[in-house]
Write a protein that holds these residues in place. Structure first.
Motif, PDB file in Angstrom:
ATOM      1  N   ARG A  58       0.831  -1.204   0.000  1.00  0.00           N
ATOM      2  CA  ARG A  58       0.000   0.000   0.000  1.00  0.00           C
ATOM      3  C   ARG A  58       0.866   1.254   0.000  1.00  0.00           C
ATOM      4  NH1 ARG A  58      -3.898  -0.305   4.920  1.00  0.00           N
ATOM      5  NH2 ARG A  58      -4.572   1.692   4.025  1.00  0.00           N
ATOM      6  N   VAL A  59       1.971   1.234   0.739  1.00  0.00           N
ATOM      7  CA  VAL A  59       2.880   2.375   0.759  1.00  0.00           C
ATOM      8  C   VAL A  59       3.455   2.608  -0.632  1.00  0.00           C
ATOM      9  CG1 VAL A  59       5.091   3.239   1.633  1.00  0.00           C
ATOM     10  CG2 VAL A  59       3.464   2.166   3.199  1.00  0.00           C
ATOM     11  N   ASP A  60       3.868   1.528  -1.277  1.00  0.00           N
ATOM     12  CA  ASP A  60       4.445   1.660  -2.617  1.00  0.00           C
ATOM     13  C   ASP A  60       3.408   2.194  -3.606  1.00  0.00           C
ATOM     14  OD1 ASP A  60       6.768   0.639  -1.563  1.00  0.00           O
ATOM     15  OD2 ASP A  60       6.401  -1.421  -2.247  1.00  0.00           O
ATOM     16  N   ALA A  61       2.170   1.718  -3.493  1.00  0.00           N
ATOM     17  CA  ALA A  61       1.121   2.171  -4.402  1.00  0.00           C
ATOM     18  C   ALA A  61       0.824   3.654  -4.183  1.00  0.00           C
ATOM     19  CB  ALA A  61      -0.145   1.341  -4.196  1.00  0.00           C
ATOM     20  N   ALA A  62       0.765   4.082  -2.924  1.00  0.00           N
ATOM     21  CA  ALA A  62       0.507   5.490  -2.619  1.00  0.00           C
ATOM     22  C   ALA A  62       1.637   6.383  -3.113  1.00  0.00           C
ATOM     23  CB  ALA A  62       0.301   5.666  -1.112  1.00  0.00           C
ATOM     24  N   GLN A  63       2.862   5.872  -2.966  1.00  0.00           N
ATOM     25  CA  GLN A  63       4.009   6.650  -3.439  1.00  0.00           C
ATOM     26  C   GLN A  63       3.963   6.808  -4.961  1.00  0.00           C
ATOM     27  OE1 GLN A  63       6.801   7.943  -1.315  1.00  0.00           O
ATOM     28  NE2 GLN A  63       6.664   9.155  -3.193  1.00  0.00           N
ATOM     29  N   ARG A  64       3.624   5.728  -5.659  1.00  0.00           N
ATOM     30  CA  ARG A  64       3.526   5.803  -7.127  1.00  0.00           C
ATOM     31  C   ARG A  64       2.413   6.754  -7.549  1.00  0.00           C
ATOM     32  NH1 ARG A  64       4.238   0.156  -6.660  1.00  0.00           N
ATOM     33  NH2 ARG A  64       1.981  -0.137  -6.903  1.00  0.00           N
ATOM     34  N   ASP A  65       1.298   6.698  -6.820  1.00  0.00           N
ATOM     35  CA  ASP A  65       0.166   7.566  -7.147  1.00  0.00           C
ATOM     36  C   ASP A  65       0.549   9.032  -6.981  1.00  0.00           C
ATOM     37  OD1 ASP A  65      -2.426   8.201  -7.892  1.00  0.00           O
ATOM     38  OD2 ASP A  65      -3.163   8.151  -5.832  1.00  0.00           O
ATOM     39  N   THR A  66       1.237   9.321  -5.869  1.00  0.00           N
ATOM     40  CA  THR A  66       1.669  10.698  -5.613  1.00  0.00           C
ATOM     41  C   THR A  66       2.657  11.172  -6.682  1.00  0.00           C
ATOM     42  OG1 THR A  66       1.376  10.383  -3.236  1.00  0.00           O
ATOM     43  CG2 THR A  66       2.754  12.224  -3.924  1.00  0.00           C
ATOM     44  N   ASP A  67       3.575  10.294  -7.042  1.00  0.00           N
ATOM     45  CA  ASP A  67       4.567  10.664  -8.056  1.00  0.00           C
ATOM     46  C   ASP A  67       3.910  10.866  -9.413  1.00  0.00           C
ATOM     47  OD1 ASP A  67       6.460  10.421  -6.090  1.00  0.00           O
ATOM     48  OD2 ASP A  67       7.125   8.417  -6.696  1.00  0.00           O
ATOM     49  N   GLU A  68       2.935  10.039  -9.740  1.00  0.00           N
ATOM     50  CA  GLU A  68       2.256  10.163 -11.034  1.00  0.00           C
ATOM     51  C   GLU A  68       1.475  11.475 -11.123  1.00  0.00           C
ATOM     52  OE1 GLU A  68      -0.105   6.694 -11.399  1.00  0.00           O
ATOM     53  OE2 GLU A  68       1.585   5.340 -11.802  1.00  0.00           O
ATOM     54  N   VAL A  69       0.825  11.850 -10.020  1.00  0.00           N
ATOM     55  CA  VAL A  69       0.071  13.106 -10.017  1.00  0.00           C
ATOM     56  C   VAL A  69       1.023  14.292 -10.196  1.00  0.00           C
ATOM     57  CG1 VAL A  69      -1.319  14.655  -8.594  1.00  0.00           C
ATOM     58  CG2 VAL A  69      -1.841  12.210  -8.662  1.00  0.00           C
ATOM     59  N   ALA A  70       2.158  14.241  -9.488  1.00  0.00           N
ATOM     60  CA  ALA A  70       3.127  15.333  -9.598  1.00  0.00           C
ATOM     61  C   ALA A  70       3.679  15.419 -11.021  1.00  0.00           C
ATOM     62  CB  ALA A  70       4.260  15.124  -8.605  1.00  0.00           C
ATOM     63  N   ALA A  71       3.962  14.257 -11.628  1.00  0.00           N
ATOM     64  CA  ALA A  71       4.489  14.246 -13.000  1.00  0.00           C
ATOM     65  C   ALA A  71       3.451  14.761 -13.995  1.00  0.00           C
ATOM     66  CB  ALA A  71       4.921  12.830 -13.371  1.00  0.00           C
ATOM     67  N   ALA A  72       2.195  14.395 -13.788  1.00  0.00           N
ATOM     68  CA  ALA A  72       1.134  14.849 -14.692  1.00  0.00           C
ATOM     69  C   ALA A  72       0.959  16.356 -14.597  1.00  0.00           C
ATOM     70  CB  ALA A  72      -0.166  14.135 -14.356  1.00  0.00           C
ATOM     71  N   LEU A  73       1.005  16.899 -13.407  1.00  0.00           N
ATOM     72  CA  LEU A  73       0.894  18.349 -13.231  1.00  0.00           C
ATOM     73  C   LEU A  73       2.050  19.059 -13.895  1.00  0.00           C
ATOM     74  CD1 LEU A  73      -0.300  18.553  -9.498  1.00  0.00           C
ATOM     75  CD2 LEU A  73      -1.636  19.089 -11.550  1.00  0.00           C
ATOM     76  N   TYR A  74       3.215  18.474 -13.765  1.00  0.00           N
ATOM     77  CA  TYR A  74       4.386  19.117 -14.382  1.00  0.00           C
ATOM     78  C   TYR A  74       4.271  19.097 -15.911  1.00  0.00           C
ATOM     79  CZ  TYR A  74       9.242  20.179 -15.455  1.00  0.00           C
ATOM     80  OH  TYR A  74      10.384  20.756 -15.947  1.00  0.00           O
TER      81      TYR A  74
END
Length: 215
Positions: A58-74
């Motif tokens: 779950r930690v890994d999934a949340a980290q990936r989700d957070t990183d994906e959102v940040a990358a999409a915004l960028y």
């Protein structure tokens, strides 16, 4: 006077045996207690380990989700407030977008932080249990070695469990004659109490009681 000033070898050996048996009983009790504690620790470790894997996932999934959102915004060019301001049709829309981004960022960050805190707590519990297991195993080995040493001492002194059981008080048998048992008038009873406590079931004694050793 024979033996004056010298300890009786037989008495001294019996005293050493009694002391060794008493210590051995204590060691065995502690060994069994540590063994039971070790089993409990193993069971707790299994439960913690079973929870660690899914929580880390779950930690890994949340980290990936957070990183994906940040990358999409960028990639969309809305990673900075300036880009948002330029692309916003009005100041009100700009404030709404800022609030949405802030809310999204806080929600993702808080969720990830809670998951990591749970993971760290579980990891700490696992490490503590693992350390406890090591200490218990060490204690079990020490008690096992002590047990073997005492048993060897008892063997050298000529004692064993069979001999220890043979030192129990002798059993006395009482023979009683009963009126109500003409076919089998003599009833033998073996018990620890004295012969005077013998009773005749089914009738009163017709003759004297006699105490004998069991043969």
């Amino acid at each position: 006077m024979p033996g004056a000033g010298h300890a009786d070898p037989v008495t001294d050996r019996q005293h050493q045996l009694a002391t060794a048996w008493q210590e051995l009983e204590g060691v065995i009790e502690r060994f069994n207690a540590v063994r039971d504690d070790l089993r409990t620790t193993d069971a707790q470790l299994e439960r913690v380990t079973a929870r660690t894997g899914p929580l880390q996932a779950r930690v890994d999934a949340a980290q990936r989700d957070t990183d994906e959102v940040a990358a999409a915004l960028y990639r969309s060019g809305a990673v900075t407030s300036t880009a948002v301001l330029i692309s916003a049709p009005s100041p009100a829309s700009f404030m709404d977008q800022l609030a949405t981004l802030d809310h999204l960022q806080r929600r993702r960050t808080d969720a990830l932080r809670r998951l990591k805190a749970d993971r760290d707590t579980l990891t700490k519990e696992h490490d503590e249990l693992d350390g406890l297991k090591i200490r218990q195993r060490t204690q079990q080995q020490e008690l096992g070695q002590r047990k073997a040493t005492i048993e060897a001492q008892i063997k050298r002194l000529g004692g064993d469990r069979a001999a220890r059981g043979a030192r129990s008080p002798p059993v006395r048998c009482t023979t009683v004659t009963c009126r109500s048992s003409p076919t089998t008038p003599r009833v033998a009873r073996c018990a620890m109490p004295s012969p005077s406590s013998a009773r005749c079931t089914g009738g009163a004694p017709t003759g004297p009681t006699r105490s004998t050793a069991p043969g």
